[in-house]
Scaffold this active site. Sequence first.
Site, short mmCIF file in Angstrom:
data_model
loop_
_atom_site.label_atom_id
_atom_site.label_comp_id
_atom_site.label_asym_id
_atom_site.label_seq_id
_atom_site.Cartn_x
_atom_site.Cartn_y
_atom_site.Cartn_z
N ARG A 49 1.15 -0.77 0.13
CA ARG A 49 0.10 0.02 -0.02
C ARG A 49 0.82 1.18 -0.01
O ARG A 49 1.43 1.28 1.31
CB ARG A 49 -0.88 0.57 1.28
CG ARG A 49 -1.93 -1.12 0.90
CD ARG A 49 -2.99 -0.71 2.29
NE ARG A 49 -1.78 -1.54 3.52
CZ ARG A 49 -2.33 -1.74 4.81
NH1 ARG A 49 -3.55 -1.33 4.65
NH2 ARG A 49 -1.79 -2.01 5.21
N ASP A 51 1.44 5.17 0.09
CA ASP A 51 0.13 6.08 0.99
C ASP A 51 0.43 7.77 -0.43
O ASP A 51 0.90 7.50 -1.59
CB ASP A 51 1.76 7.27 1.90
CG ASP A 51 2.00 6.45 2.76
OD1 ASP A 51 1.32 4.87 3.50
OD2 ASP A 51 2.92 6.59 3.57
N TYR A 109 11.89 -0.02 -3.83
CA TYR A 109 12.14 1.06 -3.37
C TYR A 109 13.22 2.21 -4.09
O TYR A 109 14.16 1.82 -4.09
CB TYR A 109 11.04 1.71 -2.14
CG TYR A 109 10.57 1.10 -1.26
CD1 TYR A 109 8.97 2.24 -2.52
CD2 TYR A 109 9.82 -0.01 -0.92
CE1 TYR A 109 7.53 1.81 -1.70
CE2 TYR A 109 8.61 -0.40 -0.38
CZ TYR A 109 7.30 1.17 -0.70
OH TYR A 109 6.30 -0.42 -0.70
N ARG A 196 11.35 7.42 3.64
CA ARG A 196 11.41 8.32 3.75
C ARG A 196 11.77 8.44 4.22
O ARG A 196 12.45 9.87 4.40
CB ARG A 196 9.30 8.35 3.40
CG ARG A 196 8.96 9.08 2.42
CD ARG A 196 7.33 8.94 2.11
NE ARG A 196 7.06 10.12 2.99
CZ ARG A 196 5.66 10.81 3.14
NH1 ARG A 196 4.67 10.07 3.11
NH2 ARG A 196 5.75 11.98 3.51
#
Length: 264
Positions: A49, A51, A109, A196
């Site tokens: 999932r 953001d 990522y 992040r």
Amino acid sequence: MRIALGVEYAGDAFQGWQSQSHGKTVQDHLEAALSGMAGHPVRLHCAGRTDAGVHATAQVVHFDTPSARALHGWVRGTNARMRGPVAVRWAVEVGDDFHARFCAVSRRYRYILYNSAVRPALLAGRVGWFHPPLDEAAMAEAARAIVGWQDFSAFRAAGCQAKSPIKLMHEAQVRRDGDYIVFDFWANAFLHHMVRNLVGSLVYIGKGCYPPGWMAEVLQSRDRSRAAMTFSPDGLYLAGVEYASHWSLPDEGRIIALPRIPFV
């Protein structure tokens, strides 16, 4: 039958992946299009999932349906029913025991940061931006501290629902490509906001606030207040999900699509 799909999307056009009452998420758009194709309500399950503002070049999802359609029909028909920057890239029939999230053995990522005095225009929302010069060598050295089995509590969002903060980081790399700095992370799984938060702390090191060894100190502290603030989602991409080869997914289960520099 159970169908797996490869999906890509630009996250700045949506309010995240997960379905919400306002209907402005990737899941809402994709489920509506698939339901039209299938002739019944479709519920999707995804590999990861994302953001609001986070993009995906290699999202994997699955759904169940009794409707018989050609695999290329699921791709073309679904894309024809959707608006906005989201597209299905491929479709594969999988066994009933396949699950896009729980069968994934690793994820990748990539964060792309534009390091320039002037903010980007054409790539606004698609790359992060930081205007002071950054030392990519110091950040690359610091990133080596997070490789291996680690407790990532210091880089975990307060609302993270993961059962354990301990993850296996296979790879963490930082490199410069002209005005762009590319952060690559490959792990068995990630915590909420983990990438992040890692990028934010590496940027602190890159701008000279702390030496490279500070990264290991923060990691070992397991204290979220010691790390940097959560960095902007703009340059973050879910760029790879990997599965065992027996699922007959594309590229023997290595679903990897790393966004490349330059974009334009």
